[in-house]
Design an enzyme around this catalytic site. Structure first.
Site, PDB file in Angstrom:
ATOM      1  N   VAL A  67     -41.901  31.818  -8.951  1.00  0.00           N
ATOM      2  CA  VAL A  67     -42.925  30.565  -8.386  1.00  0.00           C
ATOM      3  C   VAL A  67     -43.895  31.521  -8.141  1.00  0.00           C
ATOM      4  O   VAL A  67     -45.095  31.392  -8.319  1.00  0.00           O
ATOM      5  CB  VAL A  67     -42.710  30.907  -6.363  1.00  0.00           C
ATOM      6  CG1 VAL A  67     -41.724  29.441  -5.721  1.00  0.00           C
ATOM      7  CG2 VAL A  67     -42.576  31.786  -5.847  1.00  0.00           C
ATOM      8  N   TYR A 158     -46.046  41.896   3.756  1.00  0.00           N
ATOM      9  CA  TYR A 158     -45.224  40.939   4.292  1.00  0.00           C
ATOM     10  C   TYR A 158     -46.538  40.242   5.498  1.00  0.00           C
ATOM     11  O   TYR A 158     -46.818  39.457   5.394  1.00  0.00           O
ATOM     12  CB  TYR A 158     -43.768  41.083   4.663  1.00  0.00           C
ATOM     13  CG  TYR A 158     -43.447  40.454   5.330  1.00  0.00           C
ATOM     14  CD1 TYR A 158     -42.646  39.582   4.185  1.00  0.00           C
ATOM     15  CD2 TYR A 158     -42.638  40.254   6.728  1.00  0.00           C
ATOM     16  CE1 TYR A 158     -41.444  37.977   4.903  1.00  0.00           C
ATOM     17  CE2 TYR A 158     -42.306  38.747   6.964  1.00  0.00           C
ATOM     18  CZ  TYR A 158     -41.769  37.968   6.091  1.00  0.00           C
ATOM     19  OH  TYR A 158     -40.070  36.849   6.981  1.00  0.00           O
ATOM     20  N   LYS A 162     -48.017  36.642   5.097  1.00  0.00           N
ATOM     21  CA  LYS A 162     -47.714  35.147   5.548  1.00  0.00           C
ATOM     22  C   LYS A 162     -48.766  35.176   6.775  1.00  0.00           C
ATOM     23  O   LYS A 162     -48.889  33.993   7.047  1.00  0.00           O
ATOM     24  CB  LYS A 162     -46.407  36.457   7.180  1.00  0.00           C
ATOM     25  CG  LYS A 162     -45.222  36.034   6.390  1.00  0.00           C
ATOM     26  CD  LYS A 162     -44.565  34.794   5.429  1.00  0.00           C
ATOM     27  CE  LYS A 162     -43.666  35.112   4.863  1.00  0.00           C
ATOM     28  NZ  LYS A 162     -42.793  33.728   4.289  1.00  0.00           N
TER      29      LYS A 162
HETATM   30  N1  LIG Z   1     -34.969  35.029   8.480  1.00  0.00           N
HETATM   31  C1  LIG Z   1     -35.327  36.066   9.617  1.00  0.00           C
HETATM   32  O1  LIG Z   1     -35.309  35.986   9.957  1.00  0.00           O
HETATM   33  C2  LIG Z   1     -37.198  35.190   8.786  1.00  0.00           C
HETATM   34  C3  LIG Z   1     -37.938  34.908   9.978  1.00  0.00           C
HETATM   35  C4  LIG Z   1     -39.179  35.252   9.411  1.00  0.00           C
HETATM   36  C5  LIG Z   1     -39.292  34.689   8.501  1.00  0.00           C
HETATM   37  N2  LIG Z   1     -38.510  34.246   7.252  1.00  0.00           N
HETATM   38  C6  LIG Z   1     -39.524  33.203   6.017  1.00  0.00           C
HETATM   39  O2  LIG Z   1     -38.024  32.373   5.956  1.00  0.00           O
HETATM   40  C7  LIG Z   1     -38.031  32.305   4.256  1.00  0.00           C
HETATM   41  C8  LIG Z   1     -36.422  32.055   4.629  1.00  0.00           C
HETATM   42  O3  LIG Z   1     -36.109  33.011   4.628  1.00  0.00           O
HETATM   43  P1  LIG Z   1     -34.374  34.480   4.282  1.00  0.00           P
HETATM   44  O4  LIG Z   1     -34.308  34.992   5.117  1.00  0.00           O
HETATM   45  O5  LIG Z   1     -33.938  32.819   4.577  1.00  0.00           O
HETATM   46  O6  LIG Z   1     -34.726  34.603   3.015  1.00  0.00           O
HETATM   47  P2  LIG Z   1     -33.266  35.015   1.816  1.00  0.00           P
HETATM   48  O7  LIG Z   1     -34.089  36.521   1.296  1.00  0.00           O
HETATM   49  O8  LIG Z   1     -32.154  34.916   2.833  1.00  0.00           O
HETATM   50  O9  LIG Z   1     -34.030  34.216   0.534  1.00  0.00           O
HETATM   51  C9  LIG Z   1     -34.695  33.794  -0.184  1.00  0.00           C
HETATM   52  C10 LIG Z   1     -34.567  33.112  -1.585  1.00  0.00           C
HETATM   53  O10 LIG Z   1     -35.781  33.428  -2.248  1.00  0.00           O
HETATM   54  C11 LIG Z   1     -35.375  33.538  -3.551  1.00  0.00           C
HETATM   55  N3  LIG Z   1     -36.555  34.113  -4.126  1.00  0.00           N
HETATM   56  C12 LIG Z   1     -36.825  35.703  -4.578  1.00  0.00           C
HETATM   57  N4  LIG Z   1     -38.032  34.974  -5.585  1.00  0.00           N
HETATM   58  C13 LIG Z   1     -38.027  34.330  -5.801  1.00  0.00           C
HETATM   59  C14 LIG Z   1     -39.369  33.918  -6.733  1.00  0.00           C
HETATM   60  N5  LIG Z   1     -40.238  34.451  -6.816  1.00  0.00           N
HETATM   61  N6  LIG Z   1     -39.122  32.702  -7.110  1.00  0.00           N
HETATM   62  C15 LIG Z   1     -38.391  31.506  -6.434  1.00  0.00           C
HETATM   63  N7  LIG Z   1     -37.902  32.465  -5.452  1.00  0.00           N
HETATM   64  C16 LIG Z   1     -36.969  32.893  -5.232  1.00  0.00           C
HETATM   65  C17 LIG Z   1     -33.886  34.195  -3.126  1.00  0.00           C
HETATM   66  O11 LIG Z   1     -33.323  34.575  -4.206  1.00  0.00           O
HETATM   67  C18 LIG Z   1     -33.509  33.556  -1.598  1.00  0.00           C
HETATM   68  O12 LIG Z   1     -32.741  33.059  -2.630  1.00  0.00           O
HETATM   69  C19 LIG Z   1     -38.091  33.544   4.190  1.00  0.00           C
HETATM   70  O13 LIG Z   1     -40.242  32.846   3.713  1.00  0.00           O
HETATM   71  C20 LIG Z   1     -38.785  34.267   5.126  1.00  0.00           C
HETATM   72  O14 LIG Z   1     -40.170  34.988   4.637  1.00  0.00           O
HETATM   73  C21 LIG Z   1     -37.809  34.508   7.662  1.00  0.00           C
END
Ligand SMILES: NC(=O)c1ccc[n+]([C@@H]2O[C@H](COP(=O)([O-])OP(=O)(O)OC[C@H]3O[C@@H](n4cnc5c(N)ncnc54)[C@H](O)[C@@H]3O)[C@@H](O)[C@H]2O)c1
Length: 250
Positions: A67, A158, A162
């Site tokens: 992305v 981060y 966000k």
């Molecule tokens: N899990 C939580 O508790 C939580 C809390 C708040 C916000 N979020 C947000 O929710 C979303 C998903 O979180 P998650 O925990 O499932 O993340 P994760 O780290 O488990 O998965 C992230 C995915 O993004 C992919 N990725 C990384 N860089 C990329 C790039 N340049 N282009 C395309 N894909 C790319 C990775 O390969 C991975 O598959 C994120 O935006 C995160 O910030 C998550």
């Protein structure tokens, strides 16, 4: 009249869908009839999620995408249009974490985190909006974080990205409303994904203690909130910030 399949025949792109919340969003959307472009930097993971969806009778394809790269964003949108004829929904979910305090943080780490979360969201929105504005319809859901509101130790880059996603969302909601495109953002609390489980056990438990509902969310619970914003159930909602946190930091 709202169909029981809330995204029937809609063409959807989910970034970072190779695992975690993105995977759950892709799977829940496919269960609601969407045709899903499962996009991830990790092509093997994306292929495995797309195969799982197809095995369950859904429609999905995998697209290797970074992305951060304008050409890759353009390719991803075109791949969805070529395969499914439109881009009806975009979910900006791709993520890297890279914890570091502000004092110790390197410029490279700052850039990497801002590029994936903020620049990547904008690049994907820019490309998808061309298709959506042409169609006269579309919905975009950007995944922010509750950390945008609270800040967090070792999460300065981060949290900044966000928080900026909120401003980006509201701007796009204003600019593209006349073209029938809605843009909203979701702020998750704690969810047990591979990314989040990488934190220290003490930090994990502290977050659960701070959550009135007393547990981490299940990925499908976040996906259901994103589904609401992506489908016609939210037809009069744009520029909104929806917290999905179990009540943490309300
Ligand atoms: N899990 C939580 O508790 C939580 C809390 C708040 C916000 N979020 C947000 O929710 C979303 C998903 O979180 P998650 O925990 O499932 O993340 P994760 O780290 O488990 O998965 C992230 C995915 O993004 C992919 N990725 C990384 N860089 C990329 C790039 N340049 N282009 C395309 N894909 C790319 C990775 O390969 C991975 O598959 C994120 O935006 C995160 O910030 C998550």
């Amino acid at each position: 009249m709202i169909s029981a399949k809330l995204l029937d025949q809609r063409s959807v792109i989910v970034t970072g869908a190779g695992q975690g919340l993105g995977q759950a969003i892709a799977e829940v959307f496919a269960g609601h009839g969407a045709r899903v472009a499962v996009a991830d930097l990790n092509a093997v993971a994306a292929a495995s999620v797309a195969a799982r969806i197809e095995d369950r009778g859904g429609t999905a394809m995998c697209v290797e995408a970074d992305v951060r790269d304008p050409a890759s964003a353009e390719h991803l949108v075109r791949a969805c249009q070529d395969a499914y004829g439109s881009v009806d929904v975009l979910v900006n979910n791709a993520s890297v974490i890279k914890p570091s305090t502000l004092r110790k943080m390197t410029v490279e780490v700052w850039d990497e985190v801002l590029d994936v979360h903020l620049k990547g969201s904008w690049l994907m929105m820019r490309e998808a909006s061309k298709a959506m504005r042409g169609q006269g319809s579309g919905t975009i859901v950007n995944i922010s974080s509750i950390v945008a509101k609270t800040g967090g130790i070792a999460q300065g880059h981060y949290a900044a990205a966000k928080a900026a996603i909120v401003g980006l969302t509201k701007t796009a909601a204003k600019e593209w409303a006349p073209f029938g495109v809605r843009v909203n953002t979701v702020q998750p609390g704690l969810f047990g994904t591979p990314g989040a489980r990488a934190m220290a056990e003490g930090a994990w438990q502290a977050r659960i203690q701070d959550t009135p509902l007393g547990r981490a969310g299940e990925p499908h619970e976040l996906a259901n909130a994103v589904l609401f914003l992506a489908c016609d159930m939210s037809s009069f909602v744009t520029g909104a910030v929806l917290e999905v946190t179990g009540g943490r930091d309300m």
